[in-house]
Enzyme design. Structure first.
Site, PDB file in Angstrom:
ATOM      1  N   ARG A 116      -4.232 -13.726  20.218  1.00 25.14           N
ATOM      2  CA  ARG A 116      -4.871 -15.035  20.018  1.00 25.14           C
ATOM      3  C   ARG A 116      -4.375 -15.793  19.099  1.00 25.14           C
ATOM      4  O   ARG A 116      -3.505 -15.227  18.078  1.00 25.14           O
ATOM      5  CB  ARG A 116      -6.423 -14.923  20.084  1.00 25.14           C
ATOM      6  CG  ARG A 116      -6.952 -14.297  18.630  1.00 25.14           C
ATOM      7  CD  ARG A 116      -8.332 -14.290  18.985  1.00 25.14           C
ATOM      8  NE  ARG A 116      -8.986 -13.555  17.844  1.00 25.14           N
ATOM      9  CZ  ARG A 116      -9.216 -14.131  16.657  1.00 25.14           C
ATOM     10  NH1 ARG A 116      -8.962 -15.351  16.313  1.00 25.14           N
ATOM     11  NH2 ARG A 116      -9.840 -13.292  15.660  1.00 25.14           N
TER      12      ARG A 116
ATOM     13  N   HIS B  29      21.638   2.733  14.583  1.00 26.06           N
ATOM     14  CA  HIS B  29      22.477   3.222  15.799  1.00 26.06           C
ATOM     15  C   HIS B  29      22.642   2.206  16.721  1.00 26.06           C
ATOM     16  O   HIS B  29      22.016   1.480  17.086  1.00 26.06           O
ATOM     17  CB  HIS B  29      22.102   4.576  16.252  1.00 26.06           C
ATOM     18  CG  HIS B  29      21.676   5.493  15.320  1.00 26.06           C
ATOM     19  ND1 HIS B  29      22.695   6.298  14.720  1.00 26.06           N
ATOM     20  CD2 HIS B  29      20.575   5.992  14.903  1.00 26.06           C
ATOM     21  CE1 HIS B  29      22.151   7.130  13.617  1.00 26.06           C
ATOM     22  NE2 HIS B  29      20.746   7.056  13.845  1.00 26.06           N
TER      23      HIS B  29
ATOM     24  N   ASN C 270       0.764  -1.101   0.070  1.00 24.67           N
ATOM     25  CA  ASN C 270      -0.183  -0.048   0.090  1.00 24.67           C
ATOM     26  C   ASN C 270       1.007   1.282   0.140  1.00 24.67           C
ATOM     27  O   ASN C 270       2.159   1.213  -0.155  1.00 24.67           O
ATOM     28  CB  ASN C 270      -0.962   0.017   1.349  1.00 24.67           C
ATOM     29  CG  ASN C 270      -2.219   0.568   1.008  1.00 24.67           C
ATOM     30  OD1 ASN C 270      -2.221   1.456  -0.190  1.00 24.67           O
ATOM     31  ND2 ASN C 270      -3.283   0.283   1.628  1.00 24.67           N
TER      32      ASN C 270
ATOM     33  N   ALA D 149      -2.956  -2.638  13.540  1.00 29.22           N
ATOM     34  CA  ALA D 149      -2.362  -1.176  12.878  1.00 29.22           C
ATOM     35  C   ALA D 149      -1.662  -0.721  14.176  1.00 29.22           C
ATOM     36  O   ALA D 149      -1.930  -0.911  15.454  1.00 29.22           O
ATOM     37  CB  ALA D 149      -3.674  -0.420  12.725  1.00 29.22           C
TER      38      ALA D 149
END
Length: 191
Positions: free
Chosen positions: A179, A115, A84, A156
């Site tokens: 789960r 780093h 996307n 998300a």
């Protein structure tokens, strides 16, 4: 059996895909088939090895996808994946994405932390492996050394810092297993 005549927009998308595939091959990208692009072509900067499976779809309508493969690193993405808007993939060692995966908008995958954290330790660089039929929702971050099993889903805005087995629903900062997911071995998530 009658076949429908393709529309002008379908023909133009097909030709655009062929041209982008040719351009990627010319730049040294190993394309196993045709690359499909909705919007501008993704930015692929590579000094290493890049392999893109058949019918991988890049949607770049609002923000281009960026893939950087450095030095002798290796990036591979399986067939029929969907990438996307605004996805950033940075490869210093190895990133492998299995077939039929969905990568949500603004997701970041980097196999280095750039780093050092502890004095003298240097930056961490470790391979990333994303299995078959995995869905990374929008704004997910995948960090070095992570392996995500087949048929898993990452919610998300999650930050994946460790590996998870097949069929896991993963969420949080840092991500944890919520789960198990029920999915047959031959299951392909509809897109």
């Amino acid at each position: 059996m009658l076949r429908s005549v393709p529309s002008k927009s379908q023909i133009l998308r097909y030709v655009k895909g062929l041209l982008i595939t040719w351009k990627l091959r010319w730049r040294g990208v190993d394309c196993e088939g045709r690359v499909v692009v909705a919007g501008p072509a993704p930015r692929i900067w590579s000094k290493g090895s890049v392999k893109i499976g058949n019918r991988v779809l890049f949607r770049t309508t609002s923000r281009r996808t960026s893939i950087a493969v450095r030095g002798d690193a290796r990036f591979e993405i399986g067939e029929k994946c969907f990438i996307n808007d605004g996805v950033e993939i940075d490869v210093w060692k190895s990133v492998e994405i299995g077939p039929y995966c969905f990568i949500g908008n603004n997701t970041r995958i980097a196999d280095t932390n750039y780093h050092e954290i502890d004095q003298g330790a240097g930056p961490r660089v470790d391979s990333i492996s994303i299995g078959r039929n995995v869905w990374l929702a929008s704004n997910v971050t995948v960090l070095p050394g992570v392996s995500i099993g087949d048929h898993s889903v990452v919610a998300a805005c999650s930050v994946v810092t460790k590996s998870f087995p097949d069929r896991s629903l993963i969420a949080g900062i840092p991500a944890r297993k919520i789960r198990d997911i029920e999915a047959a071995d031959d299951y392909i998530r509809p897109g």
